[in-house]
Design an enzyme around this catalytic site. Structure first.
Site, PDB file in Angstrom:
ATOM      1  N   TYR A 143       0.841  -1.203   0.000  1.00  0.00           N
ATOM      2  CA  TYR A 143       0.000   0.000   0.000  1.00  0.00           C
ATOM      3  C   TYR A 143       0.879   1.257   0.000  1.00  0.00           C
ATOM      4  CZ  TYR A 143      -3.855   3.097   1.423  1.00  0.00           C
ATOM      5  OH  TYR A 143      -4.799   4.091   1.488  1.00  0.00           O
ATOM      6  N   LYS A 147       1.237   3.666  -3.186  1.00  0.00           N
ATOM      7  CA  LYS A 147       0.751   5.050  -3.156  1.00  0.00           C
ATOM      8  C   LYS A 147       1.890   6.042  -3.413  1.00  0.00           C
ATOM      9  CE  LYS A 147      -3.705   4.763  -2.105  1.00  0.00           C
ATOM     10  NZ  LYS A 147      -4.793   5.491  -2.785  1.00  0.00           N
ATOM     11  N   ASN A 172      -6.055   9.387   8.879  1.00  0.00           N
ATOM     12  CA  ASN A 172      -7.166   8.540   9.357  1.00  0.00           C
ATOM     13  C   ASN A 172      -8.504   9.284   9.360  1.00  0.00           C
ATOM     14  OD1 ASN A 172      -4.547   7.600  10.543  1.00  0.00           O
ATOM     15  ND2 ASN A 172      -5.839   5.873  11.085  1.00  0.00           N
ATOM     16  N   ARG A 184     -10.710  -1.374  10.513  1.00  0.00           N
ATOM     17  CA  ARG A 184      -9.956  -0.264  11.096  1.00  0.00           C
ATOM     18  C   ARG A 184     -10.427   0.030  12.516  1.00  0.00           C
ATOM     19  NH1 ARG A 184      -8.858   3.462   5.968  1.00  0.00           N
ATOM     20  NH2 ARG A 184     -10.846   2.548   5.391  1.00  0.00           N
ATOM     21  N   VAL A 186     -11.500   2.602  14.369  1.00  0.00           N
ATOM     22  CA  VAL A 186     -12.721   3.291  14.805  1.00  0.00           C
ATOM     23  C   VAL A 186     -13.941   2.391  14.587  1.00  0.00           C
ATOM     24  CG1 VAL A 186     -14.223   5.287  14.455  1.00  0.00           C
ATOM     25  CG2 VAL A 186     -11.748   5.598  14.410  1.00  0.00           C
ATOM     26  N   ASN A 188     -13.993  -0.909  14.190  1.00  0.00           N
ATOM     27  CA  ASN A 188     -13.906  -2.095  15.062  1.00  0.00           C
ATOM     28  C   ASN A 188     -14.354  -1.764  16.481  1.00  0.00           C
ATOM     29  OD1 ASN A 188     -12.940  -3.735  13.075  1.00  0.00           O
ATOM     30  ND2 ASN A 188     -10.970  -4.154  14.016  1.00  0.00           N
ATOM     31  N   GLY A 205      -1.591   0.219  23.100  1.00  0.00           N
ATOM     32  CA  GLY A 205      -2.610   1.268  23.036  1.00  0.00           C
ATOM     33  C   GLY A 205      -2.032   2.663  23.208  1.00  0.00           C
ATOM     34  N   ARG A 209      -3.047   8.205  16.823  1.00  0.00           N
ATOM     35  CA  ARG A 209      -3.595   8.556  15.518  1.00  0.00           C
ATOM     36  C   ARG A 209      -4.363   9.868  15.691  1.00  0.00           C
ATOM     37  NH1 ARG A 209      -0.768   4.847  14.508  1.00  0.00           N
ATOM     38  NH2 ARG A 209      -1.081   3.113  13.059  1.00  0.00           N
ATOM     39  N   ARG A 273       3.874   4.128  15.064  1.00  0.00           N
ATOM     40  CA  ARG A 273       3.720   4.434  16.495  1.00  0.00           C
ATOM     41  C   ARG A 273       2.963   5.730  16.721  1.00  0.00           C
ATOM     42  NH1 ARG A 273       4.559   1.083  20.433  1.00  0.00           N
ATOM     43  NH2 ARG A 273       3.508   2.640  21.641  1.00  0.00           N
TER      44      ARG A 273
END
Ligand code: UDP
Length: 323
Positions: A143, A147, A172, A184, A186, A188, A205, A209, A273
């Site tokens: 990807y 791109k 995002n 993705r 959000v 999920n 966690g 993003r 990260r």
């Protein structure tokens, strides 16, 4: 204008179709339905200015157009890693076939590029001038490099043929019409929270993003399309408010009033990260600044998924009764 939107049955493509139909343009949506969904565009199929063509943009197509918006590509890591060779083909052969079509029509062409061109960034936040840190042989490379190569093709078509190009780098984005199985974070988290299932946290966690609500993004894209020919980009489009995934998870649990807990799984290879756009260019050139906060956007998105899941539950209940 006659506007071709590739990936027109996908999440962002669908919102673009809606926007340009409202502005009375003629819209041709191209999609091979690899990740796109006909239900996303069901509301437009009877519209006199709307045409849908099931087409894979890795193959050439001959159409008339004044503008092309190239949004066709699986964009969620889960989907683009399923068949990575096809993802590379879609990015590169797809860009080539759309650039050739733009050249033939002398049409304006906009490329949906991505914050993934910055890879797992060593510079934070990321301005357009940052060249990125992409692992060219990793599982995200299909990807990211696809791109990046597409951006390079866009600028070469401009330099060689003076083609009118625009390149945006999308960070995002979330909102209604995301696929509940998109994979993705959000979508999920919301779907899991609404079902009181554990939220799947990949890694600790603490990765970050910056989440942009879809209406804000569409406003940035449509402003970019209207800029004079000398404005080509690349321009970052995203919301600069940065959150850890833990913050996101807690916010989703609170807003859905959910009993879900968080379960931890390993962090995927090359997973960035941190990510946060510098949007000074978009502010200055497009007079654009996202307006919708994460909380406001999540409330709208939760509402959408809640309706979708309830409709699905009622449908399967109804089918069971018939059986
Ligand atoms: N992620 C997660 N749980 C999920 C889906 C994703 O923790 O159910 C993480 C993923 O590893 C990444 C971040 O959320 O760190 C954003 O992932 P997403 O696939 O939404 O987009 P990306 O920014 O990686 O393209």
């Amino acid at each position: 204008m006659k506007i071709i939107i590739t990936g027109g049955a996908g999440f962002l493509g669908r919102h673009l179709c809606e926007h340009y139909l409202k502005e009375n343009h003629q819209v041709i949506a191209l999609d091979n339905l690899y990740t796109g969904n006909l239900e996303n565009i069901a509301a437009f199929t009877q519209h006199p200015n709307f045409t849908f063509i099931e087409h894979d943009i890795t193959h050439p197509i001959n159409l008339e157009a004044d503008a092309i918006l190239n949004f066709a590509c699986p964009a969620s890591p889960v989907h683009y890693q399923k068949d990575p060779i096809y993802t590379t083909k879609t990015s590169i052969l797809g860009a080539l076939s759309m650039l050739d079509l733009a050249k033939k029509n002398n049409a304006l062409i906009l490329q949906a590029s991505t914050s993934e061109v910055y890879g797992d960034p060593e510079q934070h936040p990321q301005p357009e001038s940052y060249k990125g840190c992409v692992n060219p042989i990793g599982i995200r490379a299909c990807y990211d490099e696809g791109k990046r190569c597409a951006e390079s093709l866009f600028f070469d078509y401009n330099r060689m043929y003076n083609l009118s190009i625009k390149v945006i780098r999308i960070f995002n984005t979330y909102g209604p019409y995301m696929d509940p199985n998109d994979g993705r974070v959000v979508s999920n988290f919301i779907v899991q929270a609404l079902q009181n299932k554990p939220l799947t946290m990949y890694g600790d966690g603490l990765q970050t993003r910056s989440f942009c609500y879809v209406d804000d993004l569409i406003s940035g894209i449509t402003r970019m399309l209207k800029t004079p020919q000398n404005i080509m980009g690349p321009i970052n489009l995203g919301n600069p408010h940065e959150f850890t995934l833990l913050e996101l998870a807690h916010l989703v649990i609170t807003l859905t009033n959910s009993r879900s807990e968080i379960c931890f799984a390993p962090r995927p290879q090359d997973d960035p990260r941190q990510r946060k756009p510098v949007i000074e260019q978009a502010k200055k050139i497009l007079n654009w600044d996202p307006e919708i906060s994460l909380e406001q956007g999540l409330i709208k998105t939760i509402h959408y998924f809640d309706h979708l899941l309830t409709a699905e539950k009622n449908r399967s209940h109804h089918n069971n009764l018939i059986l």
